[in-house]
Structures are given as C-alpha cells and as structure tokens.
Design an enzyme around this catalytic site. Structure first.
Site: not given
Length: 224
Positions: A48, A96, A98, A143, A199
């Site tokens: 996962r 910083r 994207h 996750k 999930l």
C-alpha cells in the site's frame, strides 16, 4: 526514531522548514501495527505504501527488505511489545514552487507509537458515531499526509461527543474519517466497495478473510 539514515531520540529530530511535506503536505505515510513485536501484514502495508508513492509520482527510497530491516530495528528497541510503526516519506527539501523540484532527496521518517488496546466498555457496548458529507479529494486510495479534511471531519465527531465520523458521498456510506466501515444486516456482513474514494484497508481485507473462514454470510455492496 529514524530520520534520513539516522536513529536518534525524537527530541533531536529536525526537518527543514523548506521540506515539501511541511509546505505542501507533499508526501505519503503508512502505519503498521505490531503485536508482540511482530509486524502485522507487513507485505500488505508495504504494498500500500508503494501504491501511494506511485500515486504521487515519488520513487520509493527503500526496497521492501530495507524497510523490513528498519522496522525490525525500531521494534526491537522500543518499550512496547504492541505498537504502531508510523512511516512517512515526503518529496524532500526544495523551493516553494508547485512543480516537482529536480534532484532532491526524499525525507524518510519512522516513528514508533504505543498501541493501546480498546477499552472493555468499547468492545462490549460499542461506541457512538455521526455522519457527515465526505469533503475529501478524489484520490482517497492514496495514503497521503495532507489530511486536513479528515481532521476536520473527525473533529465533528469529537465536538458531538462521539468516537468517529462516517462519511457519505452521493448518498453512499464509504468509510470513517480514520477507519473502515462494515454493517451487519440480518446476519449478513455488508462491506462498501473499494474504489478511488476509499483507502484500500488492510483491516478491511482481514475482516472479509475472517468472514470467509467462519463461513459468515457477507457481500460487498453499496450501503445507502
């Protein structure tokens, strides 16, 4: 704890403020339960983790064998035979912006957590929950560390004096803010279908496996 190749006390762990996990929530995590110092379903949890890393286009910094070795080292030195091993991988330190930065090293963090057993009252009497509309994004199968919607939804249950918030989307029950959901109707165990909106739960799979083993009637079906 383990941080980028070092084992050190938690109070000495430091992560730069320009880490994209701090700036953007640009990372993934996994929590592996450990019972009597034995990791539970480690292969499934690492699979996962790989799915989540693939989903955010981040190369896995360790092989499965390397992850297992790191986890076993952490488990061996903690005070609790039952614990939760929290793994977090972020894209690392960069400007910083994207867009993904080039040539950065991911940040790897492993934290052991005490894993208390549920109370006798909770097991015997159950707990209360509320429902709320699912405000999360469309890739809940990953996750990821950017959990603010889950935090806000869980806080609704706290404010109501309940243990969990059950999430509804288009009239269908999906899961809890931090848990899988099953319903027993007239002796039938019903599980919501898994998709990009939920999930892929290790516990979810275990519950269905146990139902098959004891020949309990069960089905995967949308729950309204």
């Amino acid at each position: 704890v383990y941080l980028n190749g070092e084992f050190l006390p938690l109070e000495q762990a430091r992560i730069p403020v320009m880490d994209r996990g701090f700036l953007f929530g640009d990372g993934v995590y996994e929590v592996i339960p450990v019972y009597d110092r034995a990791p539970f379903r480690l292969h499934e949890h690492l699979a996962r983790l790989q799915h989540s890393l693939d989903g955010i286009q981040l190369a896995n910094p360790h092989s499965a064998a390397e992850w297992q070795d790191l986890i076993e080292q952490i488990v061996a030195v903690t005070d609790w035979p039952d614990q939760g091993i929290y793994l977090q991988v972020t894209r690392g330190v960069g400007p910083r912006e994207h867009a993904f930065p080039r040539d950065v090293q991911p940040t790897v963090f492993i934290l052991p957590l005490e894993l208390p057993a549920p109370s006798v009252a909770a097991v015997e009497q159950g707990v209360s929950a509320i429902t709320a509309q699912d405000i999360r994004w469309l890739r809940c199968d990953l996750k990821v560390t950017s959990l603010l919607p889950n935090v806000l939804l869980r806080q609704e249950s706290v404010a109501a004096g309940c243990a969990e918030t059950l999430l509804l989307r288009d009239g269908q029950l999906l899961e809890g803010s931090a848990s899988s959901v099953f319903i027993v109707l007239d002796g039938m165990l019903v599980a919501p279908p898994q998709s990009h909106l939920t999930l892929p739960g290790i516990t979810y799979d275990v519950v269905l496996e146990l139902a098959r083993n004891i020949e309990m009637p069960h089905q995967i079906h949308p729950i309204a």
